[in-house]
Design a protein around this motif. Sequence first.
Motif, mmCIF file in Angstrom:
data_model
loop_
_atom_site.group_PDB
_atom_site.id
_atom_site.type_symbol
_atom_site.label_atom_id
_atom_site.label_comp_id
_atom_site.label_asym_id
_atom_site.label_seq_id
_atom_site.Cartn_x
_atom_site.Cartn_y
_atom_site.Cartn_z
ATOM 1 N N UNK A 31 16.637 -19.734 16.622
ATOM 2 C CA UNK A 31 16.993 -19.394 18.001
ATOM 3 C C UNK A 31 18.316 -18.643 18.081
ATOM 4 N N UNK A 32 19.047 -18.547 16.962
ATOM 5 C CA UNK A 32 20.317 -17.831 16.994
ATOM 6 C C UNK A 32 21.030 -17.937 15.666
ATOM 7 N N UNK A 33 21.879 -16.957 15.389
ATOM 8 C CA UNK A 33 22.710 -16.964 14.185
ATOM 9 C C UNK A 33 24.124 -16.583 14.581
ATOM 10 N N UNK A 34 25.108 -17.311 14.078
ATOM 11 C CA UNK A 34 26.487 -17.118 14.501
ATOM 12 C C UNK A 34 27.404 -17.122 13.283
ATOM 13 N N UNK A 35 28.428 -16.294 13.344
ATOM 14 C CA UNK A 35 29.386 -16.220 12.253
ATOM 15 C C UNK A 35 30.641 -17.043 12.527
ATOM 16 N N UNK A 36 30.673 -17.747 13.653
ATOM 17 C CA UNK A 36 31.800 -18.634 13.939
ATOM 18 C C UNK A 36 31.320 -19.819 14.765
ATOM 19 N N UNK A 37 32.018 -20.942 14.618
ATOM 20 C CA UNK A 37 31.661 -22.144 15.363
ATOM 21 C C UNK A 37 31.946 -21.980 16.853
ATOM 22 N N UNK A 38 32.947 -21.160 17.190
ATOM 23 C CA UNK A 38 33.270 -20.927 18.603
ATOM 24 C C UNK A 38 32.097 -20.225 19.295
ATOM 25 N N UNK A 39 31.552 -19.186 18.651
ATOM 26 C CA UNK A 39 30.390 -18.490 19.209
ATOM 27 C C UNK A 39 29.199 -19.441 19.318
ATOM 28 N N UNK A 40 29.018 -20.267 18.299
ATOM 29 C CA UNK A 40 27.894 -21.209 18.303
ATOM 30 C C UNK A 40 28.009 -22.200 19.452
ATOM 31 N N UNK A 41 29.224 -22.662 19.730
ATOM 32 C CA UNK A 41 29.428 -23.622 20.818
ATOM 33 C C UNK A 41 29.009 -23.020 22.150
ATOM 34 N N UNK A 42 29.371 -21.755 22.393
ATOM 35 C CA UNK A 42 28.968 -21.091 23.620
ATOM 36 C C UNK A 42 27.453 -20.906 23.663
#
Length: 251
Positions: A31-42
């Motif tokens: 459902x998504x891929x993120x290079x930072x935990x901050x982006x993932x949290x949002x």
Amino acid sequence: MTLTCIAVDDEPLALGLVCAFIDKTPFLTLAGRYSSAVEALQGLHDHPVDLLFLDIQMPDLTGMELARVLERNQTGSAPRIIFTTAFNHFALEGYKVDALDYLLKPFNYEEFLRAANKARAYFELINRPTITLPSVPEPEEEYLFLKVEYQLVRIAFNDILYIEGLKDYVKVHLRKDRPEAVSRPILSLTSLKALEDKLPSRRFMRVHRSFIVALDKIEAVTRNTIQIGAATIPVSDQHKETFNQFLSRWS
């Protein structure tokens, strides 16, 4: 059952590998891929998912910090976490935030699939339909389950000598006449109070802030102590009256 998941890793190659493994697994949907935990949290705030494949060592916000934020701020069912990291010393911290599993880099697809299957088994278990059966008296259990590392271990009440509280852990001391594999003390990340609530009061008693004893394993008592095998266990003033009531039945 299909699980929606996201992958979070600040290393592009590692992130790409996890995403490729997710795409390869029939019961997982990326459902998504993120290079930072901050982006993932949002992203999780906007689109909740079932499962996170989460790196630990990341700038700004680490994977472990993200796990703690999710644990504190959950309003519904929080996503479960499988950590991916190159450092094995994070295993205990992963246990403390109740991670489903812990993949040590570099890992192959077989290891990834084993962790994914563990997640699927967990979600199938919690989503199993409840069947209402006629009410019948249930026999009293003769054992309890304790979480030890990443597994549940069954411990028979009759094997317990006494239980010692050690800050965030309990140490369960077992009979010495059992096979070596099941006679060593067991460490579990729980509180003595939580364990006290699971034990039958007719067989176990809290006698000190740091000790619960099996009443049928007591060999001798003095005014302020209990002897179980080679162990001398103190009886605190707070619990002395209750313990003395039990002792009055010996007279």
